[in-house]
Design a protein around this motif. Structure first.
Motif, mmCIF file in Angstrom:
data_model
loop_
_atom_site.group_PDB
_atom_site.id
_atom_site.type_symbol
_atom_site.label_atom_id
_atom_site.label_comp_id
_atom_site.label_asym_id
_atom_site.label_seq_id
_atom_site.Cartn_x
_atom_site.Cartn_y
_atom_site.Cartn_z
ATOM 1 N N LEU A 57 44.075 2.354 -1.706
ATOM 2 C CA LEU A 57 45.021 1.791 -2.535
ATOM 3 C C LEU A 57 44.859 0.441 -3.262
ATOM 4 C CD1 LEU A 57 48.535 3.580 -2.404
ATOM 5 C CD2 LEU A 57 46.237 4.421 -3.974
ATOM 6 N N PHE A 58 44.308 0.191 -3.784
ATOM 7 C CA PHE A 58 43.845 -1.275 -4.105
ATOM 8 C C PHE A 58 44.884 -1.636 -5.733
ATOM 9 C CE2 PHE A 58 38.639 -1.758 -3.857
ATOM 10 C CZ PHE A 58 38.329 -0.865 -2.743
ATOM 11 N N ASP A 59 44.983 -3.479 -5.212
ATOM 12 C CA ASP A 59 46.137 -3.788 -6.180
ATOM 13 C C ASP A 59 45.503 -5.121 -6.650
ATOM 14 O OD1 ASP A 59 48.312 -4.787 -8.208
ATOM 15 O OD2 ASP A 59 49.861 -5.026 -6.372
ATOM 16 N N ALA A 60 45.040 -4.641 -7.834
ATOM 17 C CA ALA A 60 44.097 -5.919 -7.890
ATOM 18 C C ALA A 60 44.695 -7.254 -9.290
ATOM 19 C CB ALA A 60 42.809 -5.924 -9.170
ATOM 20 N N ASN A 61 44.882 -8.593 -9.389
ATOM 21 C CA ASN A 61 45.284 -9.011 -10.405
ATOM 22 C C ASN A 61 44.225 -9.433 -11.415
ATOM 23 O OD1 ASN A 61 46.629 -10.816 -8.202
ATOM 24 N ND2 ASN A 61 44.995 -11.792 -7.581
ATOM 25 N N PRO A 62 45.079 -9.144 -12.804
ATOM 26 C CA PRO A 62 44.994 -8.903 -13.744
ATOM 27 C C PRO A 62 43.878 -9.803 -14.437
ATOM 28 C CG PRO A 62 46.995 -9.231 -14.784
ATOM 29 C CD PRO A 62 46.371 -8.901 -12.656
ATOM 30 N N ARG A 63 43.030 -10.051 -15.015
ATOM 31 C CA ARG A 63 42.121 -10.809 -15.287
ATOM 32 C C ARG A 63 41.864 -10.368 -17.329
ATOM 33 N NH1 ARG A 63 37.918 -11.850 -11.786
ATOM 34 N NH2 ARG A 63 38.949 -10.953 -9.402
ATOM 35 N N SER A 64 41.045 -11.807 -17.793
ATOM 36 C CA SER A 64 41.004 -11.340 -19.464
ATOM 37 C C SER A 64 39.974 -11.649 -19.699
ATOM 38 C CB SER A 64 42.354 -12.286 -19.996
ATOM 39 O OG SER A 64 41.927 -13.700 -19.209
ATOM 40 N N LEU A 65 39.387 -11.939 -20.999
ATOM 41 C CA LEU A 65 38.893 -11.678 -21.947
ATOM 42 C C LEU A 65 39.034 -13.220 -22.842
ATOM 43 C CD1 LEU A 65 37.585 -8.526 -23.162
ATOM 44 C CD2 LEU A 65 36.176 -9.704 -21.419
ATOM 45 N N PRO A 66 37.953 -13.471 -22.566
ATOM 46 C CA PRO A 66 36.129 -13.537 -21.817
ATOM 47 C C PRO A 66 36.429 -13.769 -20.670
ATOM 48 C CG PRO A 66 36.148 -15.889 -23.258
ATOM 49 C CD PRO A 66 37.918 -15.654 -23.651
ATOM 50 N N TYR A 67 35.255 -13.583 -19.922
ATOM 51 C CA TYR A 67 35.783 -13.545 -18.328
ATOM 52 C C TYR A 67 34.489 -13.708 -17.310
ATOM 53 C CZ TYR A 67 35.152 -11.018 -13.770
ATOM 54 O OH TYR A 67 34.954 -10.354 -12.408
ATOM 55 N N ARG A 68 34.243 -15.036 -16.577
ATOM 56 C CA ARG A 68 33.098 -15.262 -16.483
ATOM 57 C C ARG A 68 32.580 -14.133 -14.904
ATOM 58 N NH1 ARG A 68 30.641 -20.845 -15.247
ATOM 59 N NH2 ARG A 68 30.344 -20.560 -12.539
ATOM 60 N N LEU A 69 31.191 -13.591 -15.098
ATOM 61 C CA LEU A 69 30.414 -12.774 -14.274
ATOM 62 C C LEU A 69 29.812 -13.488 -13.215
ATOM 63 C CD1 LEU A 69 29.666 -9.938 -12.382
ATOM 64 C CD2 LEU A 69 28.109 -9.917 -15.078
ATOM 65 N N ASP A 70 29.738 -13.803 -12.488
ATOM 66 C CA ASP A 70 29.074 -14.512 -11.625
ATOM 67 C C ASP A 70 28.302 -13.493 -10.393
ATOM 68 O OD1 ASP A 70 31.512 -14.663 -9.772
ATOM 69 O OD2 ASP A 70 31.430 -17.098 -9.938
ATOM 70 N N MET A 71 28.792 -12.806 -10.106
ATOM 71 C CA MET A 71 28.594 -12.036 -9.106
ATOM 72 C C MET A 71 28.646 -10.606 -9.627
ATOM 73 S SD MET A 71 29.635 -10.124 -6.197
ATOM 74 C CE MET A 71 31.599 -10.801 -6.382
ATOM 75 N N VAL A 72 27.862 -9.748 -8.944
ATOM 76 C CA VAL A 72 27.766 -8.211 -8.670
ATOM 77 C C VAL A 72 27.714 -7.918 -7.102
ATOM 78 C CG1 VAL A 72 27.273 -7.259 -11.185
ATOM 79 C CG2 VAL A 72 25.850 -8.473 -9.542
ATOM 80 N N GLU A 73 28.489 -6.711 -7.001
ATOM 81 C CA GLU A 73 27.961 -5.818 -5.990
ATOM 82 C C GLU A 73 27.445 -4.522 -5.607
ATOM 83 O OE1 GLU A 73 32.130 -6.747 -4.238
ATOM 84 O OE2 GLU A 73 32.702 -4.278 -5.145
ATOM 85 N N ARG A 74 26.814 -3.805 -4.870
ATOM 86 C CA ARG A 74 26.565 -2.323 -4.460
ATOM 87 C C ARG A 74 26.857 -1.823 -3.111
ATOM 88 N NH1 ARG A 74 19.736 -1.743 -5.246
ATOM 89 N NH2 ARG A 74 19.666 -3.508 -3.065
ATOM 90 N N HIS A 75 27.162 -0.844 -3.325
ATOM 91 C CA HIS A 75 27.209 0.371 -1.411
ATOM 92 C C HIS A 75 26.325 1.382 -1.487
ATOM 93 C CE1 HIS A 75 31.247 -1.498 -2.116
ATOM 94 N NE2 HIS A 75 31.329 -1.451 -3.175
ATOM 95 N N PRO A 76 25.160 0.854 -0.703
ATOM 96 C CA PRO A 76 24.317 1.330 -0.628
ATOM 97 C C PRO A 76 24.809 3.053 0.025
ATOM 98 C CG PRO A 76 24.271 0.133 0.657
ATOM 99 C CD PRO A 76 25.510 -0.242 -0.279
ATOM 100 N N GLU A 77 25.631 2.390 0.711
ATOM 101 C CA GLU A 77 25.971 4.277 1.911
ATOM 102 C C GLU A 77 26.691 5.256 0.920
ATOM 103 O OE1 GLU A 77 24.475 4.495 4.717
ATOM 104 O OE2 GLU A 77 23.295 2.788 4.795
ATOM 105 N N GLY A 78 27.439 4.810 -0.017
ATOM 106 C CA GLY A 78 28.428 5.292 -1.151
ATOM 107 C C GLY A 78 28.753 5.216 -2.036
ATOM 108 N N SER A 79 29.003 5.562 -2.803
ATOM 109 C CA SER A 79 29.045 6.058 -4.291
ATOM 110 C C SER A 79 31.480 5.719 -4.065
ATOM 111 C CB SER A 79 29.631 7.934 -4.778
ATOM 112 O OG SER A 79 30.679 8.382 -4.284
ATOM 113 N N GLN A 80 32.066 5.692 -5.011
ATOM 114 C CA GLN A 80 33.107 4.605 -4.887
ATOM 115 C C GLN A 80 33.721 4.252 -6.404
ATOM 116 O OE1 GLN A 80 32.924 0.196 -5.372
ATOM 117 N NE2 GLN A 80 34.507 0.528 -3.119
ATOM 118 N N ALA A 81 34.791 5.802 -6.110
ATOM 119 C CA ALA A 81 35.183 5.851 -8.021
ATOM 120 C C ALA A 81 36.812 4.738 -7.944
ATOM 121 C CB ALA A 81 35.923 7.653 -7.972
ATOM 122 N N PHE A 82 37.010 4.576 -9.632
ATOM 123 C CA PHE A 82 37.928 3.861 -9.574
ATOM 124 C C PHE A 82 38.839 4.496 -10.147
ATOM 125 C CE2 PHE A 82 35.684 0.486 -8.121
ATOM 126 C CZ PHE A 82 36.278 -0.763 -6.920
#
Length: 168
Positions: A57-82
């Motif tokens: 279970l994840f409890d993430a802080n809300p963000r708003s638009l416009p949103y600054r995107l400075d990083m992306v990530e990936r998971h080579p060993e498994g899929s990830q469902a949200f």
């Protein structure tokens, strides 16, 4: 200076190169529970290397638009469902892999009742709820080894709802 990405509503076809849009659509695959429940069966292709599927279970802080995107990530060993645990939409940012680095990102907005499953190795933004609470059930790989790669953009992107939206 940042580059701009305009959000678009998510659809199964537009999201297909990155993963599965998980939603109730069409006719149920089965009617169960004494005829009181439609089952929409096997809506995401989960894939894991060594390890097992786990639910966190994840409890993430809300963000708003416009949103600054400075990083992306990936998971080579498994899929990830949200899977959101509220009715609120959230922001989904993804990019195709271009020889080991992310290509041009694109951004989608979900609507109530939609969830996503990122396929193994797909570049994606961090969990980005747009409303509080940012509660999600996450199904992903639990196991040994490194399953996270991050990529930081030299020049960030600005994710907006409308073209030329000013920074907030």
């Amino acid at each position: 200076m940042s580059r701009q990405i305009v959000t678009e509503p998510i659809s199964a076809n537009a999201f297909a190169p990155f993963g599965d849009l998980i939603e109730v659509s069409g006719t149920p695959d089965k009617i169960i529970n004494q005829g009181q429940c439609g089952r929409y069966h096997d809506r995401a292709r989960m894939s894991f290397a060594e390890g097992r599927a786990g639910i966190s279970l994840f409890d993430a802080n809300p963000r708003s638009l416009p949103y600054r995107l400075d990083m992306v990530e990936r998971h080579p060993e498994g899929s990830q469902a949200f899977i959101p645990m509220t009715e609120n939409p959230f922001l989904v940012i993804v990019a195709l892999d271009e020889q080991g680095i992310p290509g041009q990102p694109c951004a989608f907005l979900t609507k109530s009742g939609q969830a996503v499953n990122y396929h193994r190795g797909v570049w994606h933004g961090v969990l980005t709820p747009l409303h509080s609470p940012g509660l999600f059930a996450v199904v992903d790989r639990i196991g040994e080894g490194t399953n996270l790669e991050e990529y930081w953009f030299d020049t960030p992107y600005q994710v907006v709802a409308e073209p030329n939206e000013a920074a907030g």
